[in-house]
Structure formats: structure tokens, C-alpha cells
Design an enzyme around this catalytic site. Structure first.
Site, PDB file in Angstrom:
ATOM      1  N   GLU A   1     -41.073  35.438  -0.652  1.00  0.00           N
ATOM      2  CA  GLU A   1     -41.086  35.482  -2.113  1.00  0.00           C
ATOM      3  C   GLU A   1     -39.997  34.565  -2.612  1.00  0.00           C
ATOM      4  O   GLU A   1     -38.819  34.757  -2.305  1.00  0.00           O
ATOM      5  CB  GLU A   1     -40.904  36.916  -2.646  1.00  0.00           C
ATOM      6  CG  GLU A   1     -42.129  37.777  -2.339  1.00  0.00           C
ATOM      7  CD  GLU A   1     -42.217  39.083  -3.124  1.00  0.00           C
ATOM      8  OE1 GLU A   1     -43.324  39.616  -3.287  1.00  0.00           O
ATOM      9  OE2 GLU A   1     -41.159  39.581  -3.566  1.00  0.00           O
TER      10      GLU A   1
ATOM     11  N   LYS B   1     -39.763  45.774   2.541  1.00  0.00           N
ATOM     12  CA  LYS B   1     -38.740  44.899   1.980  1.00  0.00           C
ATOM     13  C   LYS B   1     -37.372  45.083   2.625  1.00  0.00           C
ATOM     14  O   LYS B   1     -36.492  44.255   2.432  1.00  0.00           O
ATOM     15  CB  LYS B   1     -38.587  45.185   0.478  1.00  0.00           C
ATOM     16  CG  LYS B   1     -39.843  45.011  -0.340  1.00  0.00           C
ATOM     17  CD  LYS B   1     -40.114  43.575  -0.681  1.00  0.00           C
ATOM     18  CE  LYS B   1     -41.225  43.452  -1.708  1.00  0.00           C
ATOM     19  NZ  LYS B   1     -41.368  42.047  -2.174  1.00  0.00           N
TER      20      LYS B   1
ATOM     21  N   GLU C   1     -50.394  34.866  -2.603  1.00  0.00           N
ATOM     22  CA  GLU C   1     -51.042  34.258  -3.766  1.00  0.00           C
ATOM     23  C   GLU C   1     -51.738  32.950  -3.406  1.00  0.00           C
ATOM     24  O   GLU C   1     -52.839  32.672  -3.875  1.00  0.00           O
ATOM     25  CB  GLU C   1     -49.997  33.956  -4.845  1.00  0.00           C
ATOM     26  CG  GLU C   1     -49.382  35.168  -5.482  1.00  0.00           C
ATOM     27  CD  GLU C   1     -48.130  34.762  -6.244  1.00  0.00           C
ATOM     28  OE1 GLU C   1     -48.261  34.304  -7.384  1.00  0.00           O
ATOM     29  OE2 GLU C   1     -47.011  34.894  -5.687  1.00  0.00           O
TER      30      GLU C   1
ATOM     31  N   HIS D   1     -46.888  35.445 -10.961  1.00  0.00           N
ATOM     32  CA  HIS D   1     -46.954  36.193  -9.699  1.00  0.00           C
ATOM     33  C   HIS D   1     -47.536  37.584  -9.932  1.00  0.00           C
ATOM     34  O   HIS D   1     -48.433  38.025  -9.204  1.00  0.00           O
ATOM     35  CB  HIS D   1     -45.558  36.297  -9.085  1.00  0.00           C
ATOM     36  CG  HIS D   1     -45.464  37.257  -7.932  1.00  0.00           C
ATOM     37  ND1 HIS D   1     -45.959  36.987  -6.670  1.00  0.00           N
ATOM     38  CD2 HIS D   1     -44.949  38.516  -7.849  1.00  0.00           C
ATOM     39  CE1 HIS D   1     -45.739  38.005  -5.868  1.00  0.00           C
ATOM     40  NE2 HIS D   1     -45.138  38.952  -6.557  1.00  0.00           N
TER      41      HIS D   1
ATOM     42  N   ASP E   1     -34.410  44.374  -7.499  1.00  0.00           N
ATOM     43  CA  ASP E   1     -35.347  43.260  -7.545  1.00  0.00           C
ATOM     44  C   ASP E   1     -36.289  43.449  -8.734  1.00  0.00           C
ATOM     45  O   ASP E   1     -36.993  44.464  -8.820  1.00  0.00           O
ATOM     46  CB  ASP E   1     -36.132  43.181  -6.232  1.00  0.00           C
ATOM     47  CG  ASP E   1     -36.768  41.808  -6.049  1.00  0.00           C
ATOM     48  OD1 ASP E   1     -36.318  40.851  -6.715  1.00  0.00           O
ATOM     49  OD2 ASP E   1     -37.702  41.687  -5.239  1.00  0.00           O
TER      50      ASP E   1
END
Lengths: 431, 431
Positions: free
Chosen positions: A209, A263, A376, A140, A133
Site C-alpha cells: 500500500e 497488517k 487494485e 483506493h 492508519d
């Protein structure tokens, strides 16, 4: 391009797309290759064994690749073959097809091979050897950097010199539609307390995400980097990806070696691989040109336009509620391209295999409501309002998230289809 | 235990061991399962097809697992089967074997199946789906932490609560003996300069990491953690591992998402998998008991002794020089066990597959000359002296590194064999 097949004007799978995937036909558990077109999947195994590719000599000796449970063997044939197969299938479906006998006027093969999408099961299309990733979404990285370190030190000095990345977890990459179980883990409930002692609990800051991800086609041997000018031809195609993230688990665990349990519980991808050739008409400038001179030569591309103009959106629906699109972004919000990522990944000599997956990093815009994550958009302070008035700082059990991405215009969309995941409650662990 | 086969007293592969691997016999490219004993490999494919397992009914329906190019299918059969097969093979080789007709008195099968190790090619024994590298070597984490942050903040607050880890690169795990190409990459030549601008160069701080690594046998489904009390039975066995590290590339790239290119160019493992049952007699206390009460319950083991007493060493030989053992350590220098790593890895619901690899982290002692890496031993200041007087801060081209680990006593060693890698010069990249 018009087709003899009726294709809804808003379909992501217009004749201009022809993405590849792996399906199980209704009532059948075996997996075969397919393409998506309009509301249908074309079963390429049946198509091939019924002489569907008779007008394409180049693929004759490779027809077995369509009767396999992953696209790895097809991907490994290389970009010229993918291009020929896609263009041939486009020709088969054109209103003015030069081969009407293949499918247009072949009711028997239509019945056997052209399956309503609603009746097939989609799968992760490739055997993923390694999943990496990246972090190429500059906005971001900046937004998250501001949250953690303030605006003056938001971006690390390495950020504009290399595509930052981490190895991630391949085994838990799942196809769109797979429910997502909220993870349990260690959380520091009160970061200000001394000593720092974690509690064990279900993640309370479950996030999304919004990413694109590329599958590798052509391998490179250990010790042999892929030069930047060849890197694009090592990429099979692109999917949309939701890299689910447990922010509270991540905050406690990630220093000094990066995100791990935050993750590893799930990553959702769309099951149809959109070839780079299908995206080529939408080539556009990214956040900086791919050939900027501040880059080291091994990352400098010939083409300045190294991104794709693909409008993206994030939709959230709470249990029993109505869908709310909470964010609109665009795939141009990337600082590095997939070829740059691949060139950087292999510059050490790291070997890539067909089916390796490269995530772009979270694709956020600069303005409000263009963020690719809850973290965010809420900034830890401003909850997101859903259509029925309920508020979210992070995801709650029962919420369904859909990512969408479509380039082009009505009737000719090149899109990925929905990237869907519904949150299930955490399992109980004795503790 | 004495054998009718002549086994050198200093062999790591005594009758007490019986490790499993994948070999290609001389002049044959196909891969089959084998065990190592003394100076020989027993070709289990030939052994099985010649009736060698006739006295072990439990394995009869699974004999096909020995005629595959990886041990994944054998591993997936589970620990009770591995245990039976290992004990059966021990019985076949005992001086007082109850089955002399199977091999001891069967010259034809000995000729076909018992192959000198020097004549076979070893391979990575499993198809590795995902490789995770932990950081459970507390002394290493402390030593490195002192270098980066000073003694007061050497260990992060999370360190004593969870086994810190990062996903690493599965594709570049290679078998002992594979040459290691020095990687190129981005390096910050002068960290004090402003602005920080990297140069492109061959790694100048190429290092080793002395580790053990465990292969997973029994899988768990996505969403279903492996409880700590069952975790040991999900582990197939252990190998020795050199997690090659490019320290200068790492220092520039690793913030904020962890090491990436610094690790992805190669990881070397020994090709023979030593079963946990073979290591059981050497169970010992780690750096803290596995059941300490400061751990969250999901990490607390029933057994306090959660490490193994395995003496380890690092030997370096420069081109044309003599071997120098630069370090002696022991596998007791770990804060977390493999079952704890697996329990932590899966607590989020992350699914593990047969062949997944878990690295322990670098195993360093507390004293001088017990460090598991050059970085720690030289401390950036004190070069390592080799036998011929040459000095090393890090590895040079032509250097050969051998890791070794053997538990037990002469005649009954349970060891891994040599973990070997020789450094080749970096390839030239136009830049």
C-alpha cells in the site's frame, strides 16, 4: 539555492529539503540525530557539540535533543524551533553562507560530521507510541469498494463525512531496507464452500500500500481536542510508507472489527522526516477542497489547498530481474489532509504524543497504472507484467518493492528517498 | 496462609495474591514499584534499597527494576524471576516468616516502606507500546451479533476459528479513578433517512465493556511467532479493564475498518497486575476447551482448562444516588485464553514488547443480568433500574462505574481492586 557542497541534481535531499532522521555512523552502534543533504548525512550530535549551532541562540539550551536515539525530544520543541533549525542549516550549506567558518571552511568538522549516506545506518526516526492508519485515498477506497460490493455501493455513507481510520501496529514499523518476512495465517481457501473452514498457510496474496505518513510533534492532553486551525502545527513532518497487506488473511479475519493480522507483521517507512515547511511550496488541491461546506465545522480548514503535489511511484524487481515501475501516482489523490486526520482523531479527546504516526491510506489515481496496490491494479484478473516478462497478481518471494516520492524540479527536489522492502519466504510452522 | 500483618478478610489483596504496581508515595511525585497487601502498599524501591531482598540472591543484580516509573524492566526479567519474587514476599509476610528480621520485626522499615493504600497514588503500571483488544467473549459477540444481524447470523464464520481482535489506542489507557470525559463526535441521528448525514454532538450512547486484560512480559523478535506452548510464559499478569465505548459514534464510523473514535477516548484499568501464578489455583474450563480439535494446531493448548474462575461484577452509582450492582459475570465466559490470543497475534511474525496490553473482549454470561455492557443488557429496549428508581439505557453524566473481580474465598481472595470511572460532561465545541 546553490550549495558549496556538491549535491547531485537528482537527489531527493536538495538544499530545499533538509529532512531529519536518526543514524548510526559507520562502525558505531549508538544512534544520533542527523539531516540528509545530497549524498551525505550531517551528524547533528557532533555538529552541535562542536559549536555548529553557535550562530543560532534559540537552540542553545536544547542541544541535547540531537544526542538522543529518537527525534521525539526534538519534535516536541515545536514547529517554530524546527523551522529555525532547518533554515539555519540551509544557511550553513548555502554557497553564499553567512557562516563559512561553521562548516564550509571547517575541514575538521566536515570530516567528523559530514558522513557519506552509504556508510551510515538509518533507523525508525521516532519512538512511535501509537500508529493510526487512515483511509483517505478516495480512489483506493472506491476501487476496493467496487471489488467487494460493486460500483453502486463502493463507498460507505460515512466516507465523505469523516476520515475513516483504524488503529494499527506500532511495534512492527520498520525502516526502509528491512527485509519483509511473508506472514503465515488463517486463509479461507474456498470462500464458496460450506461450512467455512480455514486452512493454515503462508499468505498467497501479499500486497503493498503506497502511503504517506505524518509524525506528530506537539502533544495534546487527554480530553482536549486539537482544533483544525491548530492541527498543522502539531505535525512534525512526513515520510513515505509501505503498509504491507496480506489480502487473503484480511478477507477471512476482518469482519466485524477490521484488519489485524493482515497488517501487523510489518510496515516500512523512509527514515528521513520531511518537514511540512519543506513541502509548503508544493501545496495543491486534493480531491476536494479542505474547506468544503459539506464537512462538519471541526474538519473544515481555512486553506482550500490541503494536499501536496508530490509525484509518487512504485517499482518492483524480481529476484535476478530488472526494475519495473508499475505505477505512478500523486499525493494529491487524498480526500483529507493530515491536519483533518489529526482534528478528527482528537475530537473525542484522544491524546496524541510526539512520535505518533498517522498513515494517509493508499494513494491511488483514477487511471490504469496509477494504483497504489496490486489488488487494485490486477483487479484479481489482470496480472502485472514485469520487465523480464514474468507476471504478478501479488508479490512473490525474492521480489523487492521500492516506493519513491519527490516534489519539485531537478536540482531542487524535496523527496523522501527510497522506501525499500524485499520479500523473504515464510517460516515453516508445524501444523 | 496467615500473615503477621492485619489483612481484612474481604481484601482482594490477600497473602495469596501479591499483585505488582507503580505508586507515588504520599507527597512524592516520583514513581516506584510496589506490591499491594491488605490495606497497604509495600514500596519495593525502599524495601530493596534497605536490604529487604537480602535473602533472595537471584534478584540482587536486578534491584534497579524496582526504582523505575514502570514495571517494564521487572516484567522483562521473565516468569521464573516474578515467581521467586512473589513467593519471597509471601514468605516475608507469613505469620511464620523464616525472615522475621526483614520486615516483621523491623519497625523502621515498616514505617518507611509499608504505606497505607489510601495515601498512595496509583499509576498505569507499564509503558504500553501497543494495546490490542480481542473479542473472545463469545456471549457478548453473540448478543451484539443478534442486535445487528439477527440470531441466525449473529456470529461470523471466523469466530470459532480465531480470536478476533483489533488494534486499539494505547495512549488513552488510564488508571482506575481517572474521570472519563464524555466524547463528542459524528453521530447519525436518523439512520433511516436518505441521504445519511451525520450531526456533531456529545455521545448519547456511552457504554462500558467488562474485560480482563493481560500485560506481556517476554518479548519476541519480528518474524518469530510465539508457539502456543510457550505463550503463557510471555504473559506477566492480568488486570481488570473497562473499555469505554461510544456506541452511536461506533455505529456510524466502524464500517469497513472497525471501531476507532468510539474507543480512543479512554480505557480504564486496575493498577495492580495480578500474576498468572496467583490465578493458577482458579484455573477452570472456558466456554470450550482450549485444546478442541476444530482449532488449527497453532492455537491448540495442552491444557483443556484455559480460563479462570473469577467472579466479576459491574456496579453503577448515579450522582447522589446509591450503588447498584447491575451485572454479575465470570471470567470463564471466554472462548479463547490469553496464550491463544498471543499465539494468534504473533503467528504472522508480529513482535510483542514488554508492556503490550491484550484485552479479552467483553465478558458476558448467557443469562439476564450477566451482561458486560449496557448495550446487551438493555437490548436497546429495557432500561436498567438503579437503586433510587432512575433508569438507564446508557451512562449519564455524573454516573460512576465500578468493575470488580475476585477469585477465591474469604481471607484468601485474589482480586484486582476496583476499576473506577466517573463520567464528566462533554466539553463544548463550536460547531
Amino acid at each position: 539555492m546553490a550549495s558549496w557542497l556538491q549535491i547531485p541534481k537528482n537527489s531527493p535531499f536538495s538544499l530545499a529539503n533538509i529532512p531529519f532522521g536518526i543514524i548510526s555512523p559507520a562502525k558505531v552502534s549508538s544512534r544520533v540525530a542527523a539531516i540528509a543533504i545530497g549524498d551525505y548525512a550531517l551528524n547533528l550530535s557532533v555538529f552541535a557539540s562542536s559549536g555548529g549551532f553557535a550562530q543560532l541562540p534559540a537552540i542553545q539550551q536544547h542541544l541535547g535533543v540531537f544526542n538522543q536515539p529518537t527525534l521525539n525530544a526534538f519534535a516536541a520543541l515545536g514547529r517554530p524551533v524546527h523551522r529555525q533549525v532547518r533554515e539555519y542549516i540551509q544557511n550553513v550549506f548555502r554557497a553564499d553562507t553567512p557562516f563559512p567558518q561553521v562548516l564550509k571552511d571547517n575541514a575538521a568538522l566536515q570530516k567528523d560530521a559530514l558522513l557519506p549516506l552509504s556508510e551510515v545506518t538509518n533507523h525508525v526516526p521516532m519512538q512511535i507510541g501509537d500508529y493510526t492508519d487512515f483511509y483517505a485515498g478516495l480512489n483506493h477506497a472506491y476501487n476496493v469498494g467496487v471489488l467487494f460490493r460493486g460500483p453502486d455501493n463502493a463507498l460507505q455513507p460515512n466516507y465523505t463525512h469523516l476520515p475513516v481510520a483504524y488503529h494499527s501496529r506500532a511495534s512492527s514499523v520498520v525502516a526502509s531496507g528491512t527485509p519483509i518476512r511473508r506472514p503465515n495465517g488463517q486463509i479461507l481457501a474456498n470462500p464458496a464452500a460450506t461450512p467455512k473452514v480455514p486452512t493454515f498457510a503462508p499468505c498467497k496474496k501479499l500486497d503493498i500500500e503506497l502511503e504517506l505518513a505524518a509524525f506528530v510533534s506537539t502533544p495534546n492532553d487527554l480530553g482536549n481536542p486539537v482544533p483544525i486551525d491548530q492541527a498543522e502545527d502539531h505535525i512534525f513532518g512526513v515520510v513515505l510508507m509501505n503498509d504491507w497487506s496480506a489480502r487473503d488473511i484480511q478477507a477471512w479475519e476482518y469482519i466485524p472489527l477490521g484488519p489485524f493480522n493482515a497488517k501487523n507483521f510489518a510496515t516500512t517507512i523512509t527514515p528521513w522526516v520531511v518537514l511540512l515547511d519543506a513541502l509548503e511550496p508544493f501545496r495543491a488541491s486534493g480531491l476536494e477542497p479542505g474547506n468544503r461546506e459539506t464537512l462538519l465545522p471541526y474538519l473544515r480548514e481555512k486553506k482550500a489547498q490541503n494536499a501536496y503535489n508530490i509525484p509518487l511511484e512504485v517499482e518492483v524487481t524480481n529476484e535476478g530481474g530488472k526494475p519495473t515501475v508499475i505505477s505512478h501516482s500523486n499525493a494529491t489523490n487524498l480526500l483529507y489532509s493530515f491536519p483533518q486526520m489529526l482534528a478528527h482523531h482528537t475530537i473525542t479527546g484522544c491524546n496524541m504524543n510526539p512520535g505518533d504516526l498517522l498513515g494517509s491510506g493508499t494513494i491511488s489515481g483514477k487511471e490504469s497504472k496509477t494504483e497504489g496496490s496490486f489488488l487494485e491494479q490486477t483487479n484479481g484478473k489482470n496480472p502485472i507484467k514485469l520487465a523480464d516478462g514474468s507476471e504478478r497478481m501479488f508479490l512473490e518471494d525474492g521480489d523487492t518493492v521500492i516506493l519513491r516520492g519527490m516534489a519539485g524540479t531537478e536540482g531542487n527536489y524535496v523527496g523522501f528517498g527510497d522506501c525499500v522492502g524485499k520479500i523473504l519466504p515464510a517460516i515453516k510452522i508445524d501444523s
